[in-house]
Enzyme design. Structure first.
Site, PDB file in Angstrom:
ATOM      1  N   ASP A   7       1.053  -1.186  -0.082  1.00 29.40           N
ATOM      2  CA  ASP A   7       0.066   0.024  -0.014  1.00 29.40           C
ATOM      3  C   ASP A   7       0.879   1.202  -0.019  1.00 29.40           C
ATOM      4  OD1 ASP A   7      -2.661   1.315   0.194  1.00 29.40           O
ATOM      5  OD2 ASP A   7      -1.859   1.875   1.909  1.00 29.40           O
ATOM      6  N   GLU A   9       0.844   5.675   0.759  1.00 34.00           N
ATOM      7  CA  GLU A   9       0.415   7.023   1.164  1.00 34.00           C
ATOM      8  C   GLU A   9       0.973   8.190   0.215  1.00 34.00           C
ATOM      9  OE1 GLU A   9      -2.118   7.000   2.854  1.00 34.00           O
ATOM     10  OE2 GLU A   9      -2.086   4.930   3.597  1.00 34.00           O
ATOM     11  N   GLU A  52      -5.602  18.088   3.504  1.00 30.45           N
ATOM     12  CA  GLU A  52      -6.670  16.805   3.165  1.00 30.45           C
ATOM     13  C   GLU A  52      -5.917  15.730   3.147  1.00 30.45           C
ATOM     14  OE1 GLU A  52      -6.209  19.331   1.120  1.00 30.45           O
ATOM     15  OE2 GLU A  52      -8.070  20.777   1.349  1.00 30.45           O
ATOM     16  N   HIS A  57      -3.862  10.230   6.616  1.00 30.72           N
ATOM     17  CA  HIS A  57      -2.394   9.569   7.040  1.00 30.72           C
ATOM     18  C   HIS A  57      -1.725  10.308   8.263  1.00 30.72           C
ATOM     19  CE1 HIS A  57      -0.236  12.489   4.513  1.00 30.72           C
ATOM     20  NE2 HIS A  57      -0.742  11.787   3.238  1.00 30.72           N
ATOM     21  N   HIS A 150      -4.896   6.016   8.260  1.00 27.29           N
ATOM     22  CA  HIS A 150      -4.355   5.302   7.061  1.00 27.29           C
ATOM     23  C   HIS A 150      -2.898   5.242   7.349  1.00 27.29           C
ATOM     24  CE1 HIS A 150      -7.807   4.883   4.072  1.00 27.29           C
ATOM     25  NE2 HIS A 150      -8.292   5.609   5.155  1.00 27.29           N
ATOM     26  N   ASP A 155      -2.022  -0.787   6.507  1.00 26.83           N
ATOM     27  CA  ASP A 155      -2.890  -1.241   5.626  1.00 26.83           C
ATOM     28  C   ASP A 155      -2.485  -2.390   4.663  1.00 26.83           C
ATOM     29  OD1 ASP A 155      -4.599   0.904   6.472  1.00 26.83           O
ATOM     30  OD2 ASP A 155      -4.308   2.280   4.815  1.00 26.83           O
TER      31      ASP A 155
END
Length: 227
Positions: A7, A9, A52, A57, A150, A155
């Site tokens: 995963d 970010e 945002e 995260h 997150h 994740d």
């Protein structure tokens, strides 16, 4: 079979618009079993973090300021993934960022033929259902109570469990069931061998029983067997 569950970010949704990858977490799985080997890194995106994205995260400009550039750890990343299939949730998004970062520092892209998208798998397995990672964790009873924000490695760990379920589960119990059946069968055989022999009892009706039955039949009005 070796697979990499991963995963990322990022600072946003599209590297073509200036967004960059700030974290990646990769987990090695062999024959759908975690090996314990991981690759995890944070990267300085060389740009400010939108509010945002930080809300999702929690990775701030201050936290990422002293982290290496992706180029500094690209070789480690490539050495870890080797030529294994790469599994991600909405994998096209993650592949866009990985390949952008690789291209930026002069490396070849990771072939999309290696891409396994768990969203696509979930659509086939659960048509019409919610397909977010949270929703799939809930469906399969996977604990995510420790996931407050997150995180790429966290994740990936959750996704690894979801991926196993999407592929049919570990089918734990099939071998155990066979062992139990063997034990039960053996026990039954031993029980039969140890049981003392008894002469079979006669089940034929006696003269008294036959006479009583005949009297009963006389009391039945318009019996079907007399038609």
């Amino acid at each position: 079979m070796r697979e990499i569950i991963f995963d990322t970010e990022t600072t946003g949704f599209d590297p073509k618009n200036g967004d960059r990858m700030v974290e990646i977490g990769c987990i090695e799985m062999v024959n759908r079993v975690l090996t314990g080997r991981t690759f995890h890194a944070y990267f300085n995106p060389e740009r400010t973090m939108p509010a945002e994205a930080e809300a999702v995260h929690g990775l701030s400009d201050a936290f990422l300021a002293d982290k290496p550039l992706f180029a500094e750890r690209a070789h480690e990343f490539l050495d870890f993934i080797e030529d294994s299939p790469m599994v991600a949730h909405n994998a096209g998004f993650d592949f866009n960022f990985i390949n952008f970062e690789l291209q930026t520092c002069g490396h070849a892209e990771v072939s999309r033929e290696r891409m396994v998208d768990t969203v696509a798998l979930a659509k086939v397995r659960h048509p019409g259902a919610k397909l977010s990672l949270d929703a799939l964790c809930t469906r399969y009873g996977i604990d995510r109570s420790h996931r407050t924000k997150h995180g790429a490695l966290l994740d990936a760990e959750l996704l690894a469990q979801v991926y196993v379920e999407l592929r049919g589960g570990r089918q734990i119990g099939l071998e155990l069931g066979a062992e139990i059946t063997e034990i039960v069968t053996e026990t039954k055989i031993l029980t039969r061998r140890d049981r003392p022999f008894r002469q079979p009892r006669s089940h034929a009706a006696t003269e008294e029983e036959l006479a009583a039955h005949a009297e009963f039949l006389k009391s039945v009005d318009t019996p079907l067997w007399g038609a």
